[in-house]
Design an enzyme around this catalytic site. Sequence first.
Site, mmCIF file in Angstrom:
data_model
loop_
_atom_site.group_PDB
_atom_site.id
_atom_site.type_symbol
_atom_site.label_atom_id
_atom_site.label_comp_id
_atom_site.label_asym_id
_atom_site.label_seq_id
_atom_site.Cartn_x
_atom_site.Cartn_y
_atom_site.Cartn_z
ATOM 1 N N TYR A 1 -14.514 -1.071 12.909
ATOM 2 C CA TYR A 1 -13.479 -1.856 13.004
ATOM 3 C C TYR A 1 -13.439 -2.556 14.482
ATOM 4 O O TYR A 1 -13.523 -1.530 15.598
ATOM 5 C CB TYR A 1 -12.053 -1.153 13.009
ATOM 6 C CG TYR A 1 -10.660 -2.113 13.233
ATOM 7 C CD1 TYR A 1 -10.186 -2.638 12.258
ATOM 8 C CD2 TYR A 1 -10.464 -2.313 14.228
ATOM 9 C CE1 TYR A 1 -9.103 -3.284 12.274
ATOM 10 C CE2 TYR A 1 -9.359 -3.309 14.690
ATOM 11 C CZ TYR A 1 -8.481 -3.606 13.299
ATOM 12 O OH TYR A 1 -7.513 -4.470 13.558
ATOM 13 N N ASP B 1 -18.829 -0.404 21.366
ATOM 14 C CA ASP B 1 -17.450 -0.598 21.479
ATOM 15 C C ASP B 1 -16.616 0.606 21.848
ATOM 16 O O ASP B 1 -16.299 1.373 20.854
ATOM 17 C CB ASP B 1 -16.861 -1.228 20.232
ATOM 18 C CG ASP B 1 -15.305 -1.671 20.066
ATOM 19 O OD1 ASP B 1 -14.520 -1.255 20.724
ATOM 20 O OD2 ASP B 1 -15.073 -2.336 19.144
ATOM 21 N N LYS C 1 -7.016 -0.834 24.914
ATOM 22 C CA LYS C 1 -6.105 0.032 24.708
ATOM 23 C C LYS C 1 -5.610 0.847 25.796
ATOM 24 O O LYS C 1 -4.693 0.372 26.622
ATOM 25 C CB LYS C 1 -6.812 1.053 23.645
ATOM 26 C CG LYS C 1 -6.961 0.232 22.262
ATOM 27 C CD LYS C 1 -7.068 1.342 21.055
ATOM 28 C CE LYS C 1 -7.463 0.859 19.774
ATOM 29 N NZ LYS C 1 -6.265 0.124 19.074
HETATM 30 N N1 PMP Z 1 -12.301 -2.033 18.483
HETATM 31 C C1 PMP Z 1 -11.955 -0.837 18.210
HETATM 32 C C2 PMP Z 1 -12.978 0.162 18.033
HETATM 33 C C3 PMP Z 1 -10.767 -0.580 17.602
HETATM 34 O O1 PMP Z 1 -10.287 0.648 17.291
HETATM 35 C C4 PMP Z 1 -9.748 -1.980 17.819
HETATM 36 C C5 PMP Z 1 -8.257 -1.589 17.545
HETATM 37 N N2 PMP Z 1 -8.112 -0.600 16.553
HETATM 38 C C6 PMP Z 1 -10.207 -3.104 18.183
HETATM 39 C C7 PMP Z 1 -11.398 -3.132 18.743
HETATM 40 C C8 PMP Z 1 -9.297 -4.191 18.309
HETATM 41 O O2 PMP Z 1 -8.459 -4.059 19.519
HETATM 42 P P1 PMP Z 1 -6.967 -5.021 19.595
HETATM 43 O O3 PMP Z 1 -6.089 -4.477 18.130
HETATM 44 O O4 PMP Z 1 -6.404 -4.660 20.796
HETATM 45 O O5 PMP Z 1 -7.512 -6.352 19.401
#
Ligand code: PMP
Length: 426
Positions: free
Chosen positions: A150, A235, A264
């Site tokens: 994700y 990521d 986050k």
């Molecule tokens: N990368 C990872 C590893 C995530 O867990 C998330 C959100 N769950 C995102 C990117 C996307 O972040 P956002 O919802 O702030 O766009």
Amino acid sequence: MEQENSRNAERINAETAEKYQKYVNPTALNLLRLAGFDRVESEGCGAVLRDVEGNEYIDCLGGYGVFSLGHAHPKVIEAVYAQMKRLPLSSKTFLNKPLADLSEKLASLAPGDLQYTFISNSGTEAVEAALKFARIATGRTKIVSTIGSYHGKTFGALSASGRESYKKPFEPLLPGFSHVPFGDIAALEAAVDDETAAVILEPIQGENGIRIPPDDYLPAARRICDAHQALLILDEVQTGLGRTGTMFACERYGVAPDIMTLAKALGGGVVPIGATMGTPAVWAKVFAENPYLHTSTFGGNEMACAAALATLEILEAEDLPAQAAIKGEKLLSGLRQVQSRYPDLLEEARGRGLMIGVEFADSDIGKLAIGALLKNGVIAAYTLNNPKVMRFEPPLIITDVQIERVLSAFDSALRETQELLDELLA
Ligand code: PMP
């Protein structure tokens, strides 16, 4: 008086639900209703969230990793408020001191040669920048990602993500992306070649149900990228900033990426912010000819940078990564004890630091258990890409007493779930 408050709260719940039905998202409302989440949140303090009726919950969902410092951390709010009164958003013309200070701080904490930072407003934007930077820095277009991953829901990040149900409705997505099984070194080796711009990985897959790769996976990914002069993008939007027991999850493996994404927890649970870090070699290619090749109107605003700077200072001063490791062990071993009492309901409890998942025998049992847990005063949630897994990502400042309360609530929730299933099957 109490009766009046309660009537007031009921009215606020009903009116808000009606507005969701009419103006926001009726399907989401139905889903929230099923698990008993169709009530209005009102206040947060530390690991505790209150609804308008005054019910208190220990927040083990933590905004999917946003609330590492808990809700409404006073020092972050103070830093934001002080900045807000002077200059909340950047004029975009002069130098921005909070942005420079934050970037310096991130460079001092980040692994390897990561030195430069581009600030945006969310995780998916941080990933978009990472993908664009990888293309420009290498002059290549192929990106290798993993199944179940994700990375966000904007087009680039969605192309990198590995869950078909979120992708299919929006096809065609970006070309050049391939997906290999997570944790499989041979598959990664076979997928990366001299046309690969980058490999993008979560050190631990979060939304896919807290999947921890074998210990040699990230080092192998680094080696494979180097062999083909491809970049490694990590990521760390969910794993970063102490959640897994080290400041960044990759530290444990002694692996440093060429590009790293954060979001986050970076805003301290107060202001949204995303960050894309890169090495001098990457930055030289991205911004050398055109310093405004990638920009964002709100990204890097003073208010968000002040929040992030305060957040990093608190994480360091209170050694919250180490706290996450200690408290995570306590929570995980407690969850495993509960699991051993309900082997038919729960298949596994796993995690690192305070990034923990419990896997149910099937997703319907998980749904029942989430609702039962809520009734027992604890919020946890599904993982988006794997509904069999319930996730515990409480604030890193959760207390031992609160962890005990979570464990006893979880035990009660499973007992009630078991009773309900016995009734249904009788
Ligand atoms: N990368 C990872 C590893 C995530 O867990 C998330 C959100 N769950 C995102 C990117 C996307 O972040 P956002 O919802 O702030 O766009």
